[in-house]
Scaffold this motif. Structure first.
Motif, PDB file in Angstrom:
ATOM      1  N   LYS A   1       3.134 -49.363   2.363  1.00 54.07           N
ATOM      2  CA  LYS A   1       2.310 -48.421   3.118  1.00 54.07           C
ATOM      3  C   LYS A   1       3.179 -47.760   4.184  1.00 54.07           C
ATOM      4  CE  LYS A   1      -1.916 -48.110   5.823  1.00 54.07           C
ATOM      5  NZ  LYS A   1      -3.085 -48.832   6.308  1.00 54.07           N
ATOM      6  N   GLY A   2       3.091 -46.431   4.267  1.00 55.93           N
ATOM      7  CA  GLY A   2       3.860 -45.675   5.250  1.00 55.93           C
ATOM      8  C   GLY A   2       5.186 -45.148   4.736  1.00 55.93           C
ATOM      9  N   GLU A   3       5.644 -45.648   3.594  1.00 54.03           N
ATOM     10  CA  GLU A   3       6.905 -45.196   3.010  1.00 54.03           C
ATOM     11  C   GLU A   3       6.729 -43.792   2.431  1.00 54.03           C
ATOM     12  OE1 GLU A   3       9.839 -46.655  -0.617  1.00 54.03           O
ATOM     13  OE2 GLU A   3       8.523 -48.117   0.344  1.00 54.03           O
ATOM     14  N   THR A   4       7.710 -42.918   2.655  1.00 50.28           N
ATOM     15  CA  THR A   4       7.641 -41.551   2.148  1.00 50.28           C
ATOM     16  C   THR A   4       7.662 -41.547   0.627  1.00 50.28           C
ATOM     17  OG1 THR A   4       8.732 -40.655   4.100  1.00 50.28           O
ATOM     18  CG2 THR A   4       8.780 -39.286   2.123  1.00 50.28           C
ATOM     19  N   VAL A   5       6.699 -40.845   0.023  1.00 52.36           N
ATOM     20  CA  VAL A   5       6.639 -40.748  -1.434  1.00 52.36           C
ATOM     21  C   VAL A   5       6.974 -39.338  -1.921  1.00 52.36           C
ATOM     22  CG1 VAL A   5       5.027 -42.655  -1.732  1.00 52.36           C
ATOM     23  CG2 VAL A   5       4.148 -40.345  -1.416  1.00 52.36           C
ATOM     24  N   MET A   6       6.909 -38.369  -1.008  1.00 53.75           N
ATOM     25  CA  MET A   6       7.148 -36.985  -1.384  1.00 53.75           C
ATOM     26  C   MET A   6       7.270 -36.154  -0.115  1.00 53.75           C
ATOM     27  SD  MET A   6       4.968 -35.009  -4.322  1.00 53.75           S
ATOM     28  CE  MET A   6       5.135 -36.458  -5.356  1.00 53.75           C
ATOM     29  N   ILE A   7       7.822 -34.952  -0.251  1.00 50.62           N
ATOM     30  CA  ILE A   7       7.852 -33.980   0.841  1.00 50.62           C
ATOM     31  C   ILE A   7       7.042 -32.774   0.387  1.00 50.62           C
ATOM     32  CG2 ILE A   7       9.285 -32.351   2.132  1.00 50.62           C
ATOM     33  CD1 ILE A   7      11.524 -34.386   2.069  1.00 50.62           C
TER      34      ILE A   7
END
Length: 141
Positions: A96-102
């Protein structure tokens, strides 16, 4: 510090014109973020802060898992730059909170965090694809 009201007015007009919920302007040491209130579309709040896009997870009707949705309209990118390692890949465990996309909107790169811990089941968009507000971008199991 003096705030340029003209910039705030222009940002507010962009919110309405493009049906956005939030927009940020950065110039040297100044950041201005304008966002719409969740209560009504006519109420607007202005704050000076860094962006914190948050996706609301919902259960998918067609697939099991939690949907992570785009917090804004823009262009989705799977990596920080062309040729770089992708943030999300099917089968990768994420927290949770980890970047998955921009999602890029108006030359601002907005990192989209995972809303849950789990394993990426499906990536629902292609690199460089336009996305809408609320569109599912990944599914996490």
């Amino acid at each position: 510090m003096k705030i340029d009201k003209k910039i705030i007015k222009e940002l507010t007009e962009y919110l309405n014109e493009f049906n956005l919920t939030e927009i940020e302007y950065t110039d040297k040491d100044t950041k201005i973020k304008v966002s719409k209130s969740n209560l009504t579309s006519s109420n607007q709040a202005v704050s000076v802060a860094s962006p914190t896009p948050i996706s609301n997870p919902t259960k998918s009707k067609d697939a099991s898992g939690t949907e992570v949705k785009s917090p804004i309209i823009g262009t989705a990118y799977l990596a920080a730059e062309p040729g770089a390692k992708k943030f999300a890949e099917v089968g990768k465990k994420i927290k949770k909170g980890e970047t998955v996309m921009i999602v890029e909107a108006m030359k601002t790169m907005n990192h989209v965090p995972s809303t849950v811990d789990g394993t990426i089941k499906e990536i629902c968009v292609e690199d460089g694809q336009p996305v809408e507000y609320g569109q599912t971008i990944i599914i996490v199991e």
